[in-house]
Design an enzyme around this catalytic site. Structure first.
Site, mmCIF file in Angstrom:
data_model
loop_
_atom_site.group_PDB
_atom_site.id
_atom_site.type_symbol
_atom_site.label_atom_id
_atom_site.label_comp_id
_atom_site.label_asym_id
_atom_site.label_seq_id
_atom_site.Cartn_x
_atom_site.Cartn_y
_atom_site.Cartn_z
ATOM 1 C CB SER A 9 -29.623 -37.161 27.614
ATOM 2 O OG SER A 9 -28.296 -37.095 27.244
ATOM 3 C CG HIS A 55 -27.957 -33.030 24.210
ATOM 4 N ND1 HIS A 55 -28.400 -33.874 23.219
ATOM 5 C CD2 HIS A 55 -27.669 -33.823 25.272
ATOM 6 C CE1 HIS A 55 -28.383 -35.119 23.666
ATOM 7 N NE2 HIS A 55 -27.944 -35.121 24.906
ATOM 8 C CD GLU A 109 -30.075 -32.815 19.622
ATOM 9 O OE1 GLU A 109 -30.843 -33.310 18.799
ATOM 10 O OE2 GLU A 109 -29.951 -33.271 20.779
ATOM 11 C CG ASN A 128 -30.303 -39.015 22.237
ATOM 12 O OD1 ASN A 128 -29.445 -39.456 21.471
ATOM 13 N ND2 ASN A 128 -30.009 -38.465 23.398
#
Ligand code: NAI
Length: 638
Positions: free
Chosen positions: A412, A433, A445, A483
């Protein structure tokens, strides 16, 4: 037969049974465009003159029966007249079809959605072919519209209002066996016997299974009670100002027996609503994301996942569910076993049939020694978020990998450019991801590092698509897209709490805006420690909010510790009353998110605004009826 047809084929055999096969010209899947319906109407004209002994309707496409109406045509409805004409076209034609005197039957194999199911419902018999791709549903509500070509009339008659409303209001699909069980399909047969079974059923004269008395009452004198119950259910999930279509479906069924033409003002209102326009946009964004990786001839059969924790365990289970053989590595068998337990629960929930559950479980192989590495087409690393640990692992596995295998990290927050320094072929490392919980989140992702191998990226996208997730290519940058945009939004929400706004009020402001969950509850769900770490990385040096710091110091980490901003001891957030939401609060909280999306598009972390909107909707649940954050801002500017 001398009808001039481009999309349909009409044949009549020696016994007098006609077959109309839809094979829409120039497309890989069938959809019901104006042309296709016009031709179907001319087929009915022809059959009026020479009535057959029976008519079978089927698809000539591998992909399935019929995917629905033509969504491209839907986008062109710029006047109320055009909207009403579109409804009339299918409603009138399918009513005419339903009234023909000869028996009719649809062979449903593969997808049968929207207008496709409405056509099948207008047949006397529906034969479902039991195959993994067979699914039936009326998903119009997901596009902000209603099933106006007879679905709202015939589905409740066929399966009873409770099941019909459930399908129409959620858009969910059902498989062949389930369709038979609930009475939507008259029979369900394996592909090899579908032809003789279709002929037999068509000529059987068999009456339709009558609805149980209770269901008939619910479709008659008890309609009002059922409709009120359905409205209450819908209200729990969707507010009418955001999503008017489900409410319209209930009204049209209750008051007009599913005939939208009896309430033209409803047609005008729904079809011209920004929600419908935006949801169609979201549909197109989704289609665009699905197209990533389609040029790659990469196919994964075996996947090796390293790290059987929260993420790795669930990623491995998901891949096994999707038909791949998966080896799952961790330091010990004991560390793998909780993941296997969760996997079993997932398979049982999604597959139901014990044989299928067993087969999926057999495909998921615990592999503490990493024996799967040399056989894997895709290797996904999901171990601790630590550079040295990941380096040591990469060093050990790279020499054992197949040359063409994809090597991916689920990191991440670590830079791919730092992680790949130990590789002999650093350009091969990509990010894949996933989001937590893996089985619920549609987006993945796919991260491209500076100078990465484009073929590896393509293969990674193809793999993500193969497991039925939506791939979003992003550049390697802190927080990627999802994020990175959530961080300033969560920060703004916590700053509001620092200013004295209650967590309940903050959450209510964003629920009213249309988010699926309030930001404070989201922080509690993700974990306050994780939010703190993400904030350090993504908040550009901003001070942590006091409300966060104080709680983390007291080890109040959210749902997982039983207490965060809310008390979770019952398993759910115990919320007090939200009170009145101050004017403009939602706009203030969402602004930093939208600003960040604009910035990331400008920085080319994501290729363009459309993909950014799609990514934020499918990665965060950002209110879909807005069409995404950038579309929302464009709407404000008018
Ligand atoms: P976790 O702590 O739940 O699981 C990590 C697992 O890796 C543990 O079971 C551990 O025994 C195992 N492990 C550690 N070193 C290993 C090695 N050398 N060989 C084999 N197994 C090893 O961690 P979690 O949360 O699943 O995160 C894993 C990765 O996924 C991290 O890179 C994290 O950034 C990323 N991620 C986490 C998300 C989340 O919500 N937790 C979301 C998206 C990505």
């Amino acid at each position: 037969m001398n009808v001039n047809l481009q999309h349909w084929k009409l044949a009549v055999d020696a016994e007098g049974i006609a077959t109309a096969t839809l094979d829409k010209a120039g497309e890989s899947a069938n959809s019901l465009s104006a042309d296709v319906l016009r031709e179907f109407s001319s087929i009915l004209d022809q059959l009026d003159v020479y009535p057959p002994k029976g008519l079978i309707v089927r698809s000539g496409k591998e992909a399935g029966f019929i995917a629905g109406a033509d969504i491209g045509e839907f986008s062109q409805l710029d006047t109320p007249e055009k909207g009403r004409a579109l409804v009339e076209r299918g409603w009138g034609l399918f009513n005419r079809f339903a009234a023909v005197r000869y028996p009719t039957l649809a062979i449903v194999r593969g997808h049968c959605l929207g207008g496709g199911l409405e056509l099948a419902l207008a047949c006397r018999y529906l034969l479902a072919v039991d195959e993994s791709g067979t699914k039936m549903g009326l998903p119009e509500v997901m596009l902000g519209i209603f099933p106006g070509w007879g679905g709202m009339l015939r589905l409740p008659q066929r399966v009873g209002p409770a099941a019909a409303l459930d399908m129409m209001l959620t858009g969910k699909t059902i498989d062949a066996k389930r369709a038979k069980k609930m009475g939507l399909a008259d029979d369900c047969v394996p592909p090899r016997v579908m032809e003789p079974a279709a002929r037999q059923l068509l000529l059987s004269g068999q009456p339709r299974r009558p609805l149980p008395l209770m269901q008939r009452l619910m479709n008659g004198p008890l309609k009002g009670v059922v409709a009120n119950g359905a409205r209450k259910q819908v209200a729990k999930k969707a507010r009418p100002q955001h999503y008017p279509a489900p409410y319209a479906i209930i009204d049209l069924w209750q008051k007009h027996n599913g005939n939208a033409l009896a309430a033209p003002e409803v047609i005008d209102r729904i079809i011209s609503s920004p929600t419908a326009r935006n949801l169609v946009r979201v549909f197109h964004l989704q289609e665009r994301m699905k197209s990533f990786g389609k040029d790659s001839d990469f196919t994964a059969r075996r996947v090796h996942v390293i790290g059987a924790g929260v993420m790795g365990g669930d990623i491995a289970a998901w891949c096994a569910l999707r038909g791949m053989t998966v080896t799952l590595q961790d330091q010990t068998l004991e560390r793998i076993s909780p993941a296997l337990k969760r996997a079993h629960a997932l398979f049982a929930k999604k597959l139901r049939e014990p044989l299928k559950v067993r087969a999926a479980f057999d495909r998921l192989i615990p592999d503490p020694q990493g024996d799967g590495v040399p056989h894997a087409d895709v290797i996904i690393e999901a171990i601790f978020e630590n550079v040295e640990a990941k380096h040591a692992l990469f060093r050990a596995i790279e020499p054992r990998m197949k040359p063409q295998a994809v090597l991916a990290t689920n990191t991440s927050s670590l830079k791919l450019e730092d992680l790949r320094t130990v590789l002999a072929r650093p350009e091969r490392l990509v990010g894949i991801h996933f989001f937590n919980p893996v089985s619920m989140m549609p987006l993945v992702e796919v991260v491209e590092a500076e100078g990465g191998d484009p073929a590896a990226l393509q293969a990674a996208c193809a793999f993500v698509k193969q497991i039925d997730k939506l791939p979003l290519p992003v550049k390697s940058a802190p927080g990627f897209l999802v994020n990175a945009v959530l961080a300033p939004y969560m920060l703004a929400a916590m700053r509001a709490v620092d200013e004295g706004v209650s967590p309940e009020t903050v959450d209510e402001a964003m629920l009213a805006f249309g988010m699926p969950m309030g930001p404070i509850e989201l922080i509690d769900t993700v974990g306050l420690d994780i939010a703190m770490a993400a904030g350090k990385q993504l908040a550009g040096g901003a001070e942590a909010p006091r409300c966060l710091l104080g709680r983390v110091e007291k080890n109040q980490l959210g749902k997982k510790s039983g207490q965060g901003f809310y008390d979770w001891s019952s398993g759910k957030a115990a919320k007090g009353s939200a009170g009145a939401v101050p004017d403009g609060l939602a706009e203030r909280l969402v602004k930093p998110l939208v600003d960040r999306v604009e910035q990331l598009v400008a920085d080319r972390v994501v290729a363009d605004g459309e993909l950014a909107d799609g990514g934020v909707i499918f990665g965060t649940g950002f209110a879909p009826f807005t069409g995404g954050p950038l579309n929302y801002r464009a709407g404000l500017r008018g």
